[in-house]
Design an enzyme around this catalytic site. Structure first.
Site, PDB file in Angstrom:
ATOM      1  N   GLY A  18       0.913  -1.202  -0.024  1.00 14.09           N
ATOM      2  CA  GLY A  18      -0.073   0.054  -0.125  1.00 14.09           C
ATOM      3  C   GLY A  18       0.917   1.481  -0.076  1.00 14.09           C
ATOM      4  O   GLY A  18       0.590   2.344  -0.773  1.00 14.09           O
ATOM      5  N   ALA A  80      -5.660  -3.604   1.738  1.00 15.25           N
ATOM      6  CA  ALA A  80      -5.675  -4.117   3.015  1.00 15.25           C
ATOM      7  C   ALA A  80      -6.035  -5.508   3.084  1.00 15.25           C
ATOM      8  O   ALA A  80      -6.796  -6.026   2.325  1.00 15.25           O
ATOM      9  CB  ALA A  80      -6.735  -3.448   3.603  1.00 15.25           C
ATOM     10  N   SER A 126      -4.703 -12.297  -5.397  1.00 16.97           N
ATOM     11  CA  SER A 126      -3.382 -12.932  -4.995  1.00 16.97           C
ATOM     12  C   SER A 126      -3.500 -14.057  -6.080  1.00 16.97           C
ATOM     13  O   SER A 126      -4.286 -14.657  -6.530  1.00 16.97           O
ATOM     14  CB  SER A 126      -3.163 -13.504  -3.583  1.00 16.97           C
ATOM     15  OG  SER A 126      -2.072 -14.547  -3.670  1.00 16.97           O
ATOM     16  N   LYS A 158      -9.055 -15.167  -0.158  1.00 14.87           N
ATOM     17  CA  LYS A 158      -8.868 -14.231  -1.465  1.00 14.87           C
ATOM     18  C   LYS A 158      -9.907 -14.446  -2.700  1.00 14.87           C
ATOM     19  O   LYS A 158     -10.597 -13.539  -3.227  1.00 14.87           O
ATOM     20  CB  LYS A 158      -7.641 -14.319  -1.870  1.00 14.87           C
ATOM     21  CG  LYS A 158      -6.644 -13.663  -0.724  1.00 14.87           C
ATOM     22  CD  LYS A 158      -6.697 -12.318  -0.337  1.00 14.87           C
ATOM     23  CE  LYS A 158      -5.967 -11.346  -1.140  1.00 14.87           C
ATOM     24  NZ  LYS A 158      -6.083 -10.114  -0.467  1.00 14.87           N
TER      25      LYS A 158
END
Length: 359
Positions: A18, A80, A126, A158
């Site tokens: 980030g 995040a 991912s 994810k």
């Protein structure tokens, strides 16, 4: 008439990726940038006077609402997330922070973004949505390969979050998902430090299998570039809307060669290459897990570690090149040198502080 500068909000803005995304956004001079994180910027990461830093937790809708009202983002970049390290990665469970932050946190961010008038969201997914099907190999996989088969918690979480994001795509709220492979770089909390630790543990001479299995790694600034490209795309042409993209350095390398390249930067070259057959390694991992369970002492070896070490996992970035215009600007050899130099400097700084504390 002056052009309105679009506002972008980056969740996880104090984190490894980030903070690099924020740096790239600032460099473009095209956005008004807000960083949202439940922690302050990490030690060693760069901060900017023209970036608004807001403390908020993605699991707290009221905190998110306040942050979004302040930032009024046109586009959101949601980096995040939470992942497990070591053998925790392989523990089969369906609850915990990995699920809460990655799934519910993403849902909360999506809802806050839409409620506050954002035009789109870029999600940091991912390659684990694919490769966490732990028993499978992935040779030059692309986005047509089906997800939903992950057997490990992070990959499952994810995948669920990515599905939420892509299902939220509409003509008025565009979304896309980026799937980076193993990310490393300056301030890297995992890849370089963990490989460096292998030197002290005397583990560098051992190779599971013949060490030729190809893997993909990606430099953090290249991943950040991809996020900026994706945000721009969603705000302009929208050709990336509703789609997922693998993001790698485009340079598949054997896991053994990557490890050796890192170790060489620390002045260590393994004196031996002891090949351990995967079958034998699996049984050693099984034994190590039982010993760890009985002794309640963590082990660096497990059945999952063995499978990860011997797996083939590299992805095509053709779609990211074609749709996003993504080009990895920092090559893998250059990235290894820069990343290891950064970690060497941090180790030296730690030694100096420790010596001073003894004075």
């Amino acid at each position: 008439m002056s052009k309105t500068v679009p506002s972008v909000l980056v969740t996880g803005g104090s984190g490894f990726l980030g903070s690099e995304v924020i740096k790239k956004l600032v460099e473009t001079e095209q956005y008004k940038v807000t960083s949202l994180d439940n922690l302050p910027p990490s030690l060693g990461s760069e901060t900017f006077s023209n970036v608004r830093y807001i403390r908020a937790n993605v699991l707290q809708p009221s905190e998110l609402e306040d942050a979004f009202e302040q930032a009024k983002p046109v586009i959101v970049i949601h980096t995040a997330g939470v992942y497990d390290l070591g053998n925790k990665r392989y523990q089969n469970r369906s609850t915990g922070p990995v699920y809460e932050v990655n799934i519910q946190g993403t849902k909360n961010v999506l809802e806050a973004a839409k409620r506050n008038g954002a035009k789109g969201l870029v999600y940091t997914s991912s390659f684990s949505v694919l490769v966490d099907e732990i028993e499978a190999d992935f040779h030059n996989a692309d986005e047509t390969w089906p997800t939903g088969r992950a057997t490990l918690p992070y990959g499952r979480a994810k995948t669920a979050a990515e599905n939420l994001v892509l299902a939220s795509n509409t003509s008025s709220f565009r979304t896309c998902s980026l799937r980076p492979t193993l990310i490393f770089g300056p301030n890297d909390p995992t890849v370089i430090p963990r490989l460096h630790d292998c030197i002290a543990r005397g583990e560098t001479s051992f190779v599971i299998g013949d060490g030729s299995n190809l893997n993909d790694f990606v430099y953090v600034s290249n991943v950040a570039d991809a996020h900026v490209l994706a945000a721009s795309n969603l705000l302009e042409s929208g050709t990336a809307a509703g789609q997922a993209f693998f993001i790698t350095n485009g340079e598949p390398v054997s896991a053994r060669d990557f490890c050796v390249a890192v170790w060489k930067e620390f002045g260590h070259v393994p004196s031996l290459n002891i090949s351990v057959p995967p079958g034998l390694a699996w049984w050693l991992g099984w034994t190590a897990e039982w010993v760890s369970c009985i002794s309640r002492q963590p082990s660096t070896l497990s059945m999952g570690v063995v499978r990860d070490a011997a797996a083939v996992r590299y992805m095509s970035i053709e779609k990211a090149r074609r749709v996003l215009g993504y080009v990895p600007r920092v090559s893998l050899p250059e990235a290894v040198v820069v990343s290891c130099q950064d970690y060497k400097e941090k180790l030296q700084s730690q030694r100096v502080k420790k010596n001073k504390s003894w004075d």
